[in-house]
Design a protein around this motif. Structure first.
Motif, PDB file in Angstrom:
ATOM      1  N   THR A   1       3.266   7.222  -8.137  1.00  0.00           N
ATOM      2  CA  THR A   1       2.252   6.612  -8.057  1.00  0.00           C
ATOM      3  C   THR A   1       2.035   4.661  -8.186  1.00  0.00           C
ATOM      4  O   THR A   1       1.893   4.229  -7.266  1.00  0.00           O
ATOM      5  CB  THR A   1       1.254   7.789  -8.424  1.00  0.00           C
ATOM      6  N   LEU A   2       2.976   4.378  -8.893  1.00  0.00           N
ATOM      7  CA  LEU A   2       2.928   3.487  -9.602  1.00  0.00           C
ATOM      8  C   LEU A   2       4.012   2.906  -8.404  1.00  0.00           C
ATOM      9  O   LEU A   2       3.106   1.204  -8.101  1.00  0.00           O
ATOM     10  CB  LEU A   2       3.840   3.246 -10.925  1.00  0.00           C
ATOM     11  N   LEU A   3       5.124   3.628  -7.740  1.00  0.00           N
ATOM     12  CA  LEU A   3       5.838   2.377  -6.649  1.00  0.00           C
ATOM     13  C   LEU A   3       4.301   1.967  -5.770  1.00  0.00           C
ATOM     14  O   LEU A   3       5.183   0.799  -5.027  1.00  0.00           O
ATOM     15  CB  LEU A   3       7.308   3.575  -6.461  1.00  0.00           C
ATOM     16  N   HIS A   4       3.149   3.333  -5.555  1.00  0.00           N
ATOM     17  CA  HIS A   4       2.625   3.158  -4.265  1.00  0.00           C
ATOM     18  C   HIS A   4       1.426   1.919  -4.830  1.00  0.00           C
ATOM     19  O   HIS A   4       1.165   0.863  -3.114  1.00  0.00           O
ATOM     20  CB  HIS A   4       2.145   4.269  -3.680  1.00  0.00           C
ATOM     21  N   ARG A   5       1.235   1.835  -5.377  1.00  0.00           N
ATOM     22  CA  ARG A   5       0.769   1.230  -6.167  1.00  0.00           C
ATOM     23  C   ARG A   5       0.989  -0.278  -6.503  1.00  0.00           C
ATOM     24  O   ARG A   5      -0.080  -1.276  -5.497  1.00  0.00           O
ATOM     25  CB  ARG A   5      -0.257   1.069  -7.745  1.00  0.00           C
ATOM     26  N   PHE A   6       2.226  -0.364  -7.208  1.00  0.00           N
ATOM     27  CA  PHE A   6       2.879  -1.745  -6.478  1.00  0.00           C
ATOM     28  C   PHE A   6       3.163  -2.388  -5.449  1.00  0.00           C
ATOM     29  O   PHE A   6       2.778  -3.633  -5.226  1.00  0.00           O
ATOM     30  CB  PHE A   6       4.563  -1.599  -7.336  1.00  0.00           C
ATOM     31  N   ALA A   7       3.445  -1.569  -4.259  1.00  0.00           N
ATOM     32  CA  ALA A   7       3.722  -1.817  -2.727  1.00  0.00           C
ATOM     33  C   ALA A   7       2.433  -2.381  -1.758  1.00  0.00           C
ATOM     34  O   ALA A   7       2.492  -2.885  -1.667  1.00  0.00           O
ATOM     35  CB  ALA A   7       4.074  -0.800  -2.333  1.00  0.00           C
ATOM     36  N   LYS A   8       1.145  -1.438  -2.472  1.00  0.00           N
ATOM     37  CA  LYS A   8      -0.007  -1.817  -1.833  1.00  0.00           C
ATOM     38  C   LYS A   8      -0.134  -2.842  -2.612  1.00  0.00           C
ATOM     39  O   LYS A   8      -0.783  -3.991  -1.232  1.00  0.00           O
ATOM     40  CB  LYS A   8      -1.117  -0.792  -2.835  1.00  0.00           C
ATOM     41  N   LEU A   9      -0.637  -3.468  -4.002  1.00  0.00           N
ATOM     42  CA  LEU A   9      -0.732  -4.832  -4.414  1.00  0.00           C
ATOM     43  C   LEU A   9       0.161  -6.227  -3.385  1.00  0.00           C
ATOM     44  O   LEU A   9      -0.276  -7.153  -3.197  1.00  0.00           O
ATOM     45  CB  LEU A   9      -0.321  -4.862  -6.162  1.00  0.00           C
ATOM     46  N   GLU A  10       1.593  -5.548  -3.292  1.00  0.00           N
ATOM     47  CA  GLU A  10       1.833  -7.174  -3.513  1.00  0.00           C
ATOM     48  C   GLU A  10       2.075  -7.628  -1.381  1.00  0.00           C
ATOM     49  O   GLU A  10       2.547  -8.197  -1.017  1.00  0.00           O
ATOM     50  CB  GLU A  10       4.122  -6.186  -2.960  1.00  0.00           C
ATOM     51  N   ALA A  11       1.776  -5.863  -0.900  1.00  0.00           N
ATOM     52  CA  ALA A  11       0.941  -6.202   0.763  1.00  0.00           C
ATOM     53  C   ALA A  11       0.312  -7.173   0.508  1.00  0.00           C
ATOM     54  O   ALA A  11       0.645  -7.576   1.400  1.00  0.00           O
ATOM     55  CB  ALA A  11       0.977  -4.579   1.317  1.00  0.00           C
ATOM     56  N   LYS A  12      -0.905  -6.949   0.005  1.00  0.00           N
ATOM     57  CA  LYS A  12      -1.930  -6.939  -0.017  1.00  0.00           C
ATOM     58  C   LYS A  12      -1.679  -8.598  -0.532  1.00  0.00           C
ATOM     59  O   LYS A  12      -2.210  -9.721   0.040  1.00  0.00           O
ATOM     60  CB  LYS A  12      -3.182  -6.732  -1.479  1.00  0.00           C
ATOM     61  N   ILE A  13      -0.791  -8.903  -1.110  1.00  0.00           N
ATOM     62  CA  ILE A  13      -0.641 -10.381  -1.652  1.00  0.00           C
ATOM     63  C   ILE A  13      -0.129 -11.197  -0.727  1.00  0.00           C
ATOM     64  O   ILE A  13      -0.476 -12.379  -0.640  1.00  0.00           O
ATOM     65  CB  ILE A  13       0.015 -10.652  -3.361  1.00  0.00           C
ATOM     66  N   THR A  14       0.960 -10.830  -0.236  1.00  0.00           N
ATOM     67  CA  THR A  14       2.116 -11.457   0.940  1.00  0.00           C
ATOM     68  C   THR A  14       1.966 -11.640   2.337  1.00  0.00           C
ATOM     69  O   THR A  14       2.358 -11.883   3.216  1.00  0.00           O
ATOM     70  CB  THR A  14       3.391 -11.050   0.402  1.00  0.00           C
ATOM     71  N   ASP A  15       0.743 -10.340   1.928  1.00  0.00           N
ATOM     72  CA  ASP A  15       0.339  -9.961   3.676  1.00  0.00           C
ATOM     73  C   ASP A  15       1.491  -9.498   4.690  1.00  0.00           C
ATOM     74  O   ASP A  15       1.007  -9.853   5.691  1.00  0.00           O
ATOM     75  CB  ASP A  15      -0.361 -11.174   4.388  1.00  0.00           C
ATOM     76  N   ARG A  16       2.615  -8.622   3.969  1.00  0.00           N
ATOM     77  CA  ARG A  16       3.263  -7.654   5.101  1.00  0.00           C
ATOM     78  C   ARG A  16       2.720  -6.350   4.917  1.00  0.00           C
ATOM     79  O   ARG A  16       2.083  -5.935   4.463  1.00  0.00           O
ATOM     80  CB  ARG A  16       4.493  -8.320   3.945  1.00  0.00           C
ATOM     81  N   PRO A  17       3.745  -5.523   5.590  1.00  0.00           N
ATOM     82  CA  PRO A  17       2.990  -4.061   6.132  1.00  0.00           C
ATOM     83  C   PRO A  17       3.744  -3.149   4.801  1.00  0.00           C
ATOM     84  O   PRO A  17       4.451  -4.025   4.449  1.00  0.00           O
ATOM     85  CB  PRO A  17       4.321  -4.388   7.052  1.00  0.00           C
ATOM     86  N   ILE A  18       3.184  -2.250   4.121  1.00  0.00           N
ATOM     87  CA  ILE A  18       3.898  -1.751   2.733  1.00  0.00           C
ATOM     88  C   ILE A  18       4.872  -0.719   2.936  1.00  0.00           C
ATOM     89  O   ILE A  18       5.675  -0.539   2.283  1.00  0.00           O
ATOM     90  CB  ILE A  18       2.625  -0.445   2.446  1.00  0.00           C
ATOM     91  N   GLY A  19       4.574  -0.399   4.775  1.00  0.00           N
ATOM     92  CA  GLY A  19       5.766   0.312   4.552  1.00  0.00           C
ATOM     93  C   GLY A  19       7.846  -1.155   4.793  1.00  0.00           C
ATOM     94  O   GLY A  19       8.615  -0.349   4.667  1.00  0.00           O
ATOM     95  N   ASP A  20       7.073  -2.044   4.908  1.00  0.00           N
ATOM     96  CA  ASP A  20       8.202  -2.803   4.891  1.00  0.00           C
ATOM     97  C   ASP A  20       8.972  -2.746   3.245  1.00  0.00           C
ATOM     98  O   ASP A  20      10.104  -2.920   2.873  1.00  0.00           O
ATOM     99  CB  ASP A  20       7.894  -4.220   5.398  1.00  0.00           C
TER     100      ASP A  20
END
Length: 133
Positions: A89-108
């Motif tokens: 859960t923490l990894l996915h939340r972190f990935a969502k946040l980073e995806a939002k900030i960097t405007d990159r796909p969450i999969g990457d």
């Protein structure tokens, strides 16, 4: 089923079960446990040595525990599942946040995290293997 195919299937099952339980077993390890040379064992697998019923019986006797082990999913009540769920859960939340900030796909981002995890896991295993007690 031909004896050679059955023998190869037994070896594959032992390796698969070992991997699923977090261990690794190679042909040399199997050969030692059977009391064979690595070359002779490779011949059994490759066909240069004829596989006989005795070879299969010996293999089953030496690896009865590994062959009888059914891989079962972890028990829902297993306390480790909670920690794993939290980490995931923490990894996915972190990935969502980073995806939002960097405007990159969450999969990457998740792929990069997985690569980092593998690098760190290898590093920790190297440290553990070099630690002298």
């Amino acid at each position: 089923m031909k004896l050679k195919e059955e023998y190869n299937d037994l070896v594959k099952s032992v390796k698969t079960n070992a991997k699923a339980s977090g261990n690794k077993i190679n042909n040399e390890d199997i050969a030692k446990r059977l009391g064979l040379t690595r070359t002779y064992f490779s011949g059994l697998l490759g066909g240069s040595v004829a596989v006989k019923e005795k070879h299969i019986e010996d293999f089953k006797a030496h690896f009865s525990k590994e062959l009888s082990t059914d891989i079962k999913p972890a028990d829902a009540g297993d306390p480790l599942n909670r920690e794993r769920a939290i980490m995931k859960t923490l990894l996915h939340r972190f990935a969502k946040l980073e995806a939002k900030i960097t405007d990159r796909p969450i999969g990457d981002i998740l792929d990069e995290l997985e690569e980092d995890i593998i690098v760190n896991l290898k590093d920790l295993n190297k440290i553990d293997n070099n630690t002298k007690v």
